[in-house]
Design a protein around this motif. Structure first.
Motif, PDB file in Angstrom:
ATOM      1  N   THR A 122       2.941  10.188  -3.716  1.00 54.11           N
ATOM      2  CA  THR A 122       4.495   9.737  -2.814  1.00 54.11           C
ATOM      3  C   THR A 122       5.403  10.355  -4.235  1.00 54.11           C
ATOM      4  O   THR A 122       6.325  10.443  -3.690  1.00 54.11           O
ATOM      5  CB  THR A 122       4.361   8.652  -2.239  1.00 54.11           C
ATOM      6  OG1 THR A 122       4.431   7.913  -3.337  1.00 54.11           O
ATOM      7  CG2 THR A 122       3.936   9.229  -1.018  1.00 54.11           C
ATOM      8  N   ILE A 153       0.703  -1.241  -0.094  1.00 49.93           N
ATOM      9  CA  ILE A 153      -0.132  -0.083   0.132  1.00 49.93           C
ATOM     10  C   ILE A 153       0.587   1.507   0.250  1.00 49.93           C
ATOM     11  O   ILE A 153       0.022   1.994  -0.207  1.00 49.93           O
ATOM     12  CB  ILE A 153      -0.816  -0.025   1.373  1.00 49.93           C
ATOM     13  CG1 ILE A 153      -1.970  -1.036   0.935  1.00 49.93           C
ATOM     14  CG2 ILE A 153      -1.322   1.575   1.604  1.00 49.93           C
ATOM     15  CD1 ILE A 153      -2.641  -1.402   2.369  1.00 49.93           C
ATOM     16  N   ILE A 154       1.920   1.460   0.249  1.00 51.47           N
ATOM     17  CA  ILE A 154       2.999   2.339   0.987  1.00 51.47           C
ATOM     18  C   ILE A 154       3.292   2.568  -0.882  1.00 51.47           C
ATOM     19  O   ILE A 154       3.560   3.714  -1.235  1.00 51.47           O
ATOM     20  CB  ILE A 154       3.183   1.959   1.954  1.00 51.47           C
ATOM     21  CG1 ILE A 154       3.267   2.762   3.584  1.00 51.47           C
ATOM     22  CG2 ILE A 154       4.985   3.858   1.823  1.00 51.47           C
ATOM     23  CD1 ILE A 154       3.740   2.072   4.565  1.00 51.47           C
ATOM     24  N   VAL A 160      -4.651   7.616   3.243  1.00 51.89           N
ATOM     25  CA  VAL A 160      -4.860   6.152   2.817  1.00 51.89           C
ATOM     26  C   VAL A 160      -6.407   6.098   3.741  1.00 51.89           C
ATOM     27  O   VAL A 160      -6.437   5.787   4.727  1.00 51.89           O
ATOM     28  CB  VAL A 160      -3.938   5.205   3.311  1.00 51.89           C
ATOM     29  CG1 VAL A 160      -4.471   3.832   2.643  1.00 51.89           C
ATOM     30  CG2 VAL A 160      -2.602   5.770   2.222  1.00 51.89           C
ATOM     31  N   TYR A 176      -6.042   6.675  -2.420  1.00 52.44           N
ATOM     32  CA  TYR A 176      -5.572   6.820  -1.687  1.00 52.44           C
ATOM     33  C   TYR A 176      -6.177   8.313  -2.070  1.00 52.44           C
ATOM     34  O   TYR A 176      -6.601   9.074  -3.235  1.00 52.44           O
ATOM     35  CB  TYR A 176      -3.876   7.043  -2.629  1.00 52.44           C
ATOM     36  CG  TYR A 176      -3.357   5.894  -2.575  1.00 52.44           C
ATOM     37  CD1 TYR A 176      -2.574   5.753  -1.423  1.00 52.44           C
ATOM     38  CD2 TYR A 176      -4.310   5.166  -3.590  1.00 52.44           C
ATOM     39  CE1 TYR A 176      -1.819   4.551  -1.357  1.00 52.44           C
ATOM     40  CE2 TYR A 176      -3.137   3.750  -3.327  1.00 52.44           C
ATOM     41  CZ  TYR A 176      -2.125   3.139  -2.179  1.00 52.44           C
ATOM     42  OH  TYR A 176      -1.584   2.296  -2.336  1.00 52.44           O
ATOM     43  N   HIS A 190       3.059   1.098  -3.576  1.00 51.89           N
ATOM     44  CA  HIS A 190       1.983   2.235  -4.309  1.00 51.89           C
ATOM     45  C   HIS A 190       1.430   3.605  -4.716  1.00 51.89           C
ATOM     46  O   HIS A 190       0.073   3.776  -5.208  1.00 51.89           O
ATOM     47  CB  HIS A 190       0.845   0.761  -4.918  1.00 51.89           C
ATOM     48  CG  HIS A 190       1.804  -0.130  -5.650  1.00 51.89           C
ATOM     49  ND1 HIS A 190       1.749  -1.126  -4.222  1.00 51.89           N
ATOM     50  CD2 HIS A 190       2.208  -1.053  -5.913  1.00 51.89           C
ATOM     51  CE1 HIS A 190       2.410  -2.579  -4.968  1.00 51.89           C
ATOM     52  NE2 HIS A 190       2.898  -2.062  -6.454  1.00 51.89           N
ATOM     53  N   ASN A 191       1.309   4.297  -3.227  1.00 51.73           N
ATOM     54  CA  ASN A 191       0.803   4.827  -3.001  1.00 51.73           C
ATOM     55  C   ASN A 191       0.669   6.452  -4.503  1.00 51.73           C
ATOM     56  O   ASN A 191       1.718   6.211  -4.774  1.00 51.73           O
ATOM     57  CB  ASN A 191       0.879   6.066  -2.175  1.00 51.73           C
ATOM     58  CG  ASN A 191      -0.050   7.567  -1.854  1.00 51.73           C
ATOM     59  OD1 ASN A 191      -0.608   7.842  -2.611  1.00 51.73           O
ATOM     60  ND2 ASN A 191      -0.352   8.117  -0.349  1.00 51.73           N
ATOM     61  N   TYR A 193      -5.403  12.945  -2.028  1.00 49.88           N
ATOM     62  CA  TYR A 193      -4.719  13.819  -1.328  1.00 49.88           C
ATOM     63  C   TYR A 193      -5.374  15.510  -1.488  1.00 49.88           C
ATOM     64  O   TYR A 193      -6.245  15.636  -2.505  1.00 49.88           O
ATOM     65  CB  TYR A 193      -4.009  13.855  -2.520  1.00 49.88           C
ATOM     66  CG  TYR A 193      -3.006  15.587  -2.566  1.00 49.88           C
ATOM     67  CD1 TYR A 193      -1.450  15.548  -1.558  1.00 49.88           C
ATOM     68  CD2 TYR A 193      -3.063  16.850  -2.871  1.00 49.88           C
ATOM     69  CE1 TYR A 193      -1.066  16.566  -1.041  1.00 49.88           C
ATOM     70  CE2 TYR A 193      -2.049  17.953  -2.619  1.00 49.88           C
ATOM     71  CZ  TYR A 193      -1.293  17.695  -1.937  1.00 49.88           C
ATOM     72  OH  TYR A 193      -0.224  18.979  -1.553  1.00 49.88           O
ATOM     73  N   LEU A 220      -1.813  14.083   2.796  1.00 54.91           N
ATOM     74  CA  LEU A 220      -1.924  12.801   2.086  1.00 54.91           C
ATOM     75  C   LEU A 220      -2.821  11.605   3.000  1.00 54.91           C
ATOM     76  O   LEU A 220      -2.342  11.680   4.498  1.00 54.91           O
ATOM     77  CB  LEU A 220      -1.132  11.668   1.383  1.00 54.91           C
ATOM     78  CG  LEU A 220       0.365  12.591   0.516  1.00 54.91           C
ATOM     79  CD1 LEU A 220       1.965  11.478   0.647  1.00 54.91           C
ATOM     80  CD2 LEU A 220      -0.349  11.942  -0.576  1.00 54.91           C
ATOM     81  N   TRP A 258      -1.119  10.100   6.180  1.00 53.79           N
ATOM     82  CA  TRP A 258      -0.013   9.519   5.890  1.00 53.79           C
ATOM     83  C   TRP A 258       1.631   8.934   7.080  1.00 53.79           C
ATOM     84  O   TRP A 258       2.897   8.289   7.039  1.00 53.79           O
ATOM     85  CB  TRP A 258       1.036   9.940   4.102  1.00 53.79           C
ATOM     86  CG  TRP A 258       2.148   9.481   4.048  1.00 53.79           C
ATOM     87  CD1 TRP A 258       3.063   9.828   3.722  1.00 53.79           C
ATOM     88  CD2 TRP A 258       2.045   8.506   3.291  1.00 53.79           C
ATOM     89  NE1 TRP A 258       4.217   8.893   2.301  1.00 53.79           N
ATOM     90  CE2 TRP A 258       3.217   8.334   2.666  1.00 53.79           C
ATOM     91  CE3 TRP A 258       1.022   7.396   3.106  1.00 53.79           C
ATOM     92  CZ2 TRP A 258       3.626   6.609   1.253  1.00 53.79           C
ATOM     93  CZ3 TRP A 258       0.814   6.407   2.438  1.00 53.79           C
ATOM     94  CH2 TRP A 258       2.037   5.990   1.447  1.00 53.79           C
TER      95      TRP A 258
END
Length: 185
Positions: free
Chosen positions: A93, A86-87, A105, A138, A89-90, A140, A103, A168
């Protein structure tokens, strides 16, 4: 033994569903979990167990919270591998112009059967972005998460799945704790 990250939805928010982290840790110990660490008051718990099915773990924790504290709390349990993916494929970033403090999730308990992306995206405020993945969204939120219409309640209603959101910084801190927990064996 495997390390897991459990994310509880809706505890210690606005004076409702209050659980002290020490009591939560004791409850996890009663389930025979090991290497238990809590992170902040919003219900993030890292633990280790020999069990391997995340849905079984979610049910076990949910049932014990109901028994010990008297209310139901949705739980999402992640493996360290899943959280790392998950981290990684953000999509936000990768953009150096994005401020990481905006950010978020949103973790989904299940993969939604239908996603009306156009209807959901219509609720974005200026400067906001949203990206859908299998069991995460995700976000923003350049105006702050407190001002977005793309919050948990809205996403749960539109997607018909339980959701819980973490900023995030928390997501990355949970990963660090899980990795240090895994290093214990």
């Amino acid at each position: 033994m495997k390390t897991y990250i459990s994310i509880l939805r809706g505890i210690n928010v606005s004076g409702k569903n209050l659980i002290k982290m020490a009591a939560l840790k004791t409850m996890y110990e009663s389930l025979k979990f090991e290497n238990i660490q809590t992170y902040v008051q919003s219900g993030n718990v890292i633990f280790s167990t020999n069990a391997t099915d995340v849905k079984t773990l979610e049910n076990k924790i949910t049932n014990q919270i109901k028994k010990d504290f008297g209310f139901e709390v949705p739980i999402i349990v992640l493996t360290t591998d899943r959280l790392a993916a998950i981290i990684k494929h953000n999509p936000f970033t990768k953009d150096n112009l994005k401020d990481a403090s905006f950010l978020h999730v949103t973790f989904l308990a299940n993969i939604p059967t239908e996603i009306n992306k156009i209807g959901i995206e219509a609720k974005k405020l200026a400067g906001e972005e949203i990206e859908f993945a299998e069991d995460v969204i995700y976000l923003y939120c350049s105006n702050g998460y407190g001002k977005t219409k793309l919050n948990n309640n809205f996403l749960e209603n539109k997607l018909k799945v339980t959701a819980t959101t973490r900023n995030w910084r928390t997501v990355n801190e949970l990963m660090k704790l899980a990795v240090s927990n895994t290093a214990l064996f």
